[in-house]
Each structure stands twice: as C-alpha cells, then as structure tokens.
Motif scaffolding. Structure first.
Motif, PDB file in Angstrom:
ATOM      1  N   ILE A  60      42.372  19.055  43.434  1.00  0.00           N
ATOM      2  CA  ILE A  60      43.499  19.870  43.912  1.00  0.00           C
ATOM      3  C   ILE A  60      44.821  19.150  43.660  1.00  0.00           C
ATOM      4  O   ILE A  60      45.761  19.729  43.117  1.00  0.00           O
ATOM      5  CB  ILE A  60      43.311  20.246  45.390  1.00  0.00           C
ATOM      6  CG1 ILE A  60      42.167  21.255  45.519  1.00  0.00           C
ATOM      7  CG2 ILE A  60      44.605  20.794  45.983  1.00  0.00           C
ATOM      8  CD1 ILE A  60      41.823  21.669  46.938  1.00  0.00           C
ATOM      9  N   HIS A  61      44.903  17.884  44.037  1.00  0.00           N
ATOM     10  CA  HIS A  61      46.165  17.151  43.858  1.00  0.00           C
ATOM     11  C   HIS A  61      46.551  16.962  42.396  1.00  0.00           C
ATOM     12  O   HIS A  61      47.705  16.664  42.103  1.00  0.00           O
ATOM     13  CB  HIS A  61      46.101  15.797  44.574  1.00  0.00           C
ATOM     14  CG  HIS A  61      46.502  15.878  45.999  1.00  0.00           C
ATOM     15  ND1 HIS A  61      47.803  15.925  46.415  1.00  0.00           N
ATOM     16  CD2 HIS A  61      45.743  15.945  47.124  1.00  0.00           C
ATOM     17  CE1 HIS A  61      47.845  16.006  47.727  1.00  0.00           C
ATOM     18  NE2 HIS A  61      46.613  16.020  48.188  1.00  0.00           N
ATOM     19  N   ALA A  62      45.628  17.135  41.488  1.00  0.00           N
ATOM     20  CA  ALA A  62      45.929  16.993  40.060  1.00  0.00           C
ATOM     21  C   ALA A  62      46.697  18.190  39.509  1.00  0.00           C
ATOM     22  O   ALA A  62      47.267  18.108  38.419  1.00  0.00           O
ATOM     23  CB  ALA A  62      44.637  16.805  39.274  1.00  0.00           C
ATOM     24  N   LEU A  63      46.717  19.286  40.260  1.00  0.00           N
ATOM     25  CA  LEU A  63      47.375  20.501  39.767  1.00  0.00           C
ATOM     26  C   LEU A  63      48.896  20.373  39.892  1.00  0.00           C
ATOM     27  O   LEU A  63      49.418  19.934  40.922  1.00  0.00           O
ATOM     28  CB  LEU A  63      46.873  21.719  40.542  1.00  0.00           C
ATOM     29  CG  LEU A  63      45.375  21.998  40.393  1.00  0.00           C
ATOM     30  CD1 LEU A  63      44.961  23.158  41.280  1.00  0.00           C
ATOM     31  CD2 LEU A  63      45.021  22.282  38.938  1.00  0.00           C
ATOM     32  N   GLU A  64      49.578  20.782  38.849  1.00  0.00           N
ATOM     33  CA  GLU A  64      51.032  20.692  38.796  1.00  0.00           C
ATOM     34  C   GLU A  64      51.694  21.640  39.798  1.00  0.00           C
ATOM     35  O   GLU A  64      51.299  22.805  39.918  1.00  0.00           O
ATOM     36  CB  GLU A  64      51.511  21.048  37.386  1.00  0.00           C
ATOM     37  CG  GLU A  64      53.009  20.973  37.209  1.00  0.00           C
ATOM     38  CD  GLU A  64      53.445  21.457  35.840  1.00  0.00           C
ATOM     39  OE1 GLU A  64      54.626  21.793  35.707  1.00  0.00           O
ATOM     40  OE2 GLU A  64      52.602  21.511  34.927  1.00  0.00           O
TER      41      GLU A  64
END
Length: 95
Positions: A60-64
């Motif tokens: 999730i945190h990897a999404l821009e």
C-alpha cells in the motif's frame, strides 16, 4: 484470518486512481472512498499478522500519492444477522 481497515490520506488528484490501484493489491478485499478522517478505506484480509505488515508497509505505501495511513486491526466481527439471531434467542427464552 486477520481483518484490518486501513484509513488512507492521499493527494486529492490521486484519490480516484488510488482506489483502483488499491483494489488490485493482493490482500486488499475492498476499497471505499469516504468523507471525514480519511480519503479512502481499504479493507485488508490476510491469514497472518506478518502478511498484514507486508500489505500495508510494502504494497500500500508503495503506491504514489499516499500521504498517510492509519491501520485498525479487527478483534471480532459482528454482523446484523448475528445480532438479530442474538436478540431472537432472548425472545425465545422469555416466551
């Protein structure tokens, strides 16, 4: 099974695209756009707590466009059906 609700704050222009991207993440069962304390809520369902950490911190945190998250882990689930059955038991006991 571990159930969690991830409240997600996002850059305004990325809210709609993020909802679609989040729905494609393994472990994310549902995504809702909401008003209030977050822009999106992702419902995460995984088998183990370790998987929850991976879904939230890596996937999730990897999404821009995500600016912050808050994760709520569910202890117990209640449904309307279960609650209605509970009240029905009480009616039978009285009668």
């Amino acid at each position: 099974m571990v159930h969690a609700f991830v409240l997600i704050d996002a850059v305004p222009s990325r809210v709609a695209p993020l909802a679609t991207e989040l729905a494609e993440v393994d472990g994310v069962a549902e995504v809702y756009s909401v008003a209030g304390h977050a822009d999106l809520v992702a419902v995460v369902r995984v088998r183990h707590h370790e998987e929850l950490a991976d879904v939230v911190t890596r996937r999730i945190h990897a999404l821009e466009g995500i600016t912050d998250t808050r994760t709520l882990i569910a202890f117990q689930a209640y449904s309307r059906r279960d609650l209605e059955a509970l009240w029905d038991l009480g009616d039978d006991a009285a009668g």
